[in-house]
Design a protein around this motif. Structure first.
Motif, PDB file in Angstrom:
ATOM      1  N   GLY A  17      12.910   2.266 -24.168  1.00 46.15           N
ATOM      2  CA  GLY A  17      13.622   2.855 -23.039  1.00 46.15           C
ATOM      3  C   GLY A  17      14.538   1.850 -22.361  1.00 46.15           C
ATOM      4  N   LEU A  18      14.049   0.642 -22.160  1.00 53.07           N
ATOM      5  CA  LEU A  18      14.868  -0.406 -21.548  1.00 53.07           C
ATOM      6  C   LEU A  18      16.000  -0.848 -22.469  1.00 53.07           C
ATOM      7  N   ARG A  19      15.727  -0.912 -23.770  1.00 57.34           N
ATOM      8  CA  ARG A  19      16.789  -1.277 -24.726  1.00 57.34           C
ATOM      9  C   ARG A  19      17.903  -0.233 -24.707  1.00 57.34           C
ATOM     10  N   ALA A  20      17.533   1.049 -24.664  1.00 58.47           N
ATOM     11  CA  ALA A  20      18.530   2.116 -24.624  1.00 58.47           C
ATOM     12  C   ALA A  20      19.350   2.032 -23.336  1.00 58.47           C
ATOM     13  N   TYR A  21      18.692   1.760 -22.220  1.00 60.66           N
ATOM     14  CA  TYR A  21      19.402   1.624 -20.946  1.00 60.66           C
ATOM     15  C   TYR A  21      20.342   0.421 -20.982  1.00 60.66           C
ATOM     16  N   ARG A  22      19.872  -0.687 -21.554  1.00 59.92           N
ATOM     17  CA  ARG A  22      20.721  -1.885 -21.646  1.00 59.92           C
ATOM     18  C   ARG A  22      21.937  -1.621 -22.519  1.00 59.92           C
ATOM     19  N   GLN A  23      21.755  -0.830 -23.577  1.00 62.79           N
ATOM     20  CA  GLN A  23      22.885  -0.498 -24.450  1.00 62.79           C
ATOM     21  C   GLN A  23      23.950   0.263 -23.655  1.00 62.79           C
ATOM     22  N   GLN A  24      23.521   1.160 -22.775  1.00 64.30           N
ATOM     23  CA  GLN A  24      24.460   1.903 -21.932  1.00 64.30           C
ATOM     24  C   GLN A  24      25.198   0.976 -20.979  1.00 64.30           C
ATOM     25  N   GLY A  78      18.321   3.624 -12.105  1.00 62.26           N
ATOM     26  CA  GLY A  78      18.012   3.244 -13.469  1.00 62.26           C
ATOM     27  C   GLY A  78      16.682   2.528 -13.532  1.00 62.26           C
ATOM     28  N   PRO A  79      16.201   2.256 -14.723  1.00 62.76           N
ATOM     29  CA  PRO A  79      14.884   1.643 -14.866  1.00 62.76           C
ATOM     30  C   PRO A  79      14.840   0.144 -14.603  1.00 62.76           C
ATOM     31  N   ALA A  80      15.984  -0.487 -14.383  1.00 61.11           N
ATOM     32  CA  ALA A  80      15.994  -1.928 -14.136  1.00 61.11           C
ATOM     33  C   ALA A  80      17.052  -2.261 -13.098  1.00 61.11           C
ATOM     34  N   ARG A  81      16.833  -3.336 -12.385  1.00 56.62           N
ATOM     35  CA  ARG A  81      17.785  -3.780 -11.370  1.00 56.62           C
ATOM     36  C   ARG A  81      18.950  -4.495 -12.044  1.00 56.62           C
ATOM     37  N   LEU A  82      20.139  -3.944 -11.871  1.00 58.70           N
ATOM     38  CA  LEU A  82      21.324  -4.539 -12.478  1.00 58.70           C
ATOM     39  C   LEU A  82      21.814  -5.707 -11.638  1.00 58.70           C
ATOM     40  N   MET A  83      22.278  -6.735 -12.340  1.00 58.97           N
ATOM     41  CA  MET A  83      22.849  -7.909 -11.685  1.00 58.97           C
ATOM     42  C   MET A  83      24.243  -8.134 -12.243  1.00 58.97           C
ATOM     43  N   TYR A  84      25.048  -8.873 -11.517  1.00 57.31           N
ATOM     44  CA  TYR A  84      26.396  -9.188 -11.978  1.00 57.31           C
ATOM     45  C   TYR A  84      26.362 -10.447 -12.828  1.00 57.31           C
ATOM     46  N   ARG A  85      27.184 -10.460 -13.874  1.00 61.14           N
ATOM     47  CA  ARG A  85      27.285 -11.639 -14.730  1.00 61.14           C
ATOM     48  C   ARG A  85      28.256 -12.627 -14.133  1.00 61.14           C
ATOM     49  N   THR A  86      27.966 -13.887 -14.326  1.00 61.10           N
ATOM     50  CA  THR A  86      28.887 -14.947 -13.917  1.00 61.10           C
ATOM     51  C   THR A  86      29.704 -15.325 -15.146  1.00 61.10           C
ATOM     52  N   PRO A  87      31.020 -15.136 -15.087  1.00 63.75           N
ATOM     53  CA  PRO A  87      31.840 -15.432 -16.272  1.00 63.75           C
ATOM     54  C   PRO A  87      31.999 -16.930 -16.488  1.00 63.75           C
ATOM     55  N   ALA A  88      32.148 -17.313 -17.747  1.00 68.14           N
ATOM     56  CA  ALA A  88      32.406 -18.717 -18.071  1.00 68.14           C
ATOM     57  C   ALA A  88      33.824 -19.099 -17.676  1.00 68.14           C
ATOM     58  N   GLN A  89      34.727 -18.127 -17.778  1.00 67.35           N
ATOM     59  CA  GLN A  89      36.117 -18.372 -17.408  1.00 67.35           C
ATOM     60  C   GLN A  89      36.629 -17.149 -16.641  1.00 67.35           C
ATOM     61  N   ALA A  90      37.057 -17.379 -15.422  1.00 68.32           N
ATOM     62  CA  ALA A  90      37.525 -16.275 -14.585  1.00 68.32           C
ATOM     63  C   ALA A  90      38.865 -15.745 -15.092  1.00 68.32           C
ATOM     64  N   SER A  91      39.050 -14.415 -14.942  1.00 68.20           N
ATOM     65  CA  SER A  91      40.329 -13.836 -15.350  1.00 68.20           C
ATOM     66  C   SER A  91      41.210 -13.658 -14.118  1.00 68.20           C
ATOM     67  N   ALA A  92      42.504 -13.542 -14.342  1.00 68.89           N
ATOM     68  CA  ALA A  92      43.465 -13.433 -13.239  1.00 68.89           C
ATOM     69  C   ALA A  92      43.327 -12.129 -12.469  1.00 68.89           C
ATOM     70  N   ARG A 112      17.613  -5.326 -31.983  1.00 70.05           N
ATOM     71  CA  ARG A 112      16.264  -5.313 -31.414  1.00 70.05           C
ATOM     72  C   ARG A 112      15.771  -3.883 -31.195  1.00 70.05           C
ATOM     73  N   TYR A 113      16.666  -2.978 -30.828  1.00 74.16           N
ATOM     74  CA  TYR A 113      16.305  -1.568 -30.672  1.00 74.16           C
ATOM     75  C   TYR A 113      15.847  -1.003 -32.021  1.00 74.16           C
ATOM     76  N   GLU A 114      16.632  -1.266 -33.064  1.00 71.49           N
ATOM     77  CA  GLU A 114      16.272  -0.790 -34.406  1.00 71.49           C
ATOM     78  C   GLU A 114      14.945  -1.380 -34.869  1.00 71.49           C
ATOM     79  N   ALA A 115      14.702  -2.637 -34.548  1.00 70.24           N
ATOM     80  CA  ALA A 115      13.426  -3.261 -34.904  1.00 70.24           C
ATOM     81  C   ALA A 115      12.275  -2.569 -34.185  1.00 70.24           C
TER      82      ALA A 115
END
Length: 135
Positions: A17-24, A78-92, A112-115
């Motif tokens: 369930g979490l893998r499917a949500y992460r895929q979305q 959703g089933p998990a608390r979403l967080m924002y990603r910190t980019p390695a390089q900021a875009s304009a 991993r879902y298929e496994a």
């Protein structure tokens, strides 16, 4: 009997369930790669799985109604608390989606879902064989 099968497959059910949500979530990031000021999101899978198995998943919070004419909502996010990603390089344009990172995460999550599906199928075959041997 059904509760024993449910108990045997509970962990894998939560993980799938979490893998499917992460895929979305990852697909949403990829879809918004060209949207100005879009912030890429993800969640810590291990923590979310640990909370889900322990029964402490993100439940629904009551939505505040400031007017009696407002419709009641569930507040589910959703089933998990979403967080924002910190980019390695900021875009304009303020977008934080990095396509290489998103593609890699998307592919890894899909594998991993298929496994997980393969593992559950194997468990079900073993349970079926055990039940047939007993009768």
């Amino acid at each position: 009997m059904a509760s024993k099968i449910d108990n045997a497959l509970f962990f894998q059910q939560q993980a799938l369930g979490l893998r499917a949500y992460r895929q979305q979530v990852l697909a949403g990031n990829i879809a918004n790669a060209d949207t100005p000021n879009y912030k890429a999101r993800d969640f810590d899978f291990a923590s979310a799985l640990q909370e889900a198995v322990a029964g402490r998943g993100e439940g629904s919070l009551p939505v505040a109604r400031t007017d009696p004419a407002h419709l009641a909502g569930t507040g589910e996010s959703g089933p998990a608390r979403l967080m924002y990603r910190t980019p390695a390089q900021a875009s304009a344009d303020g977008n934080t989606v990095e396509m290489d990172v998103e593609r890699a995460q998307f592919s890894e999550n899909a594998v991993r879902y298929e496994a997980g599906v393969t593992f559950i199928n194997h468990q079900l075959k073993m349970l079926t064989a055990a039940m047939q041997a007993q009768s």
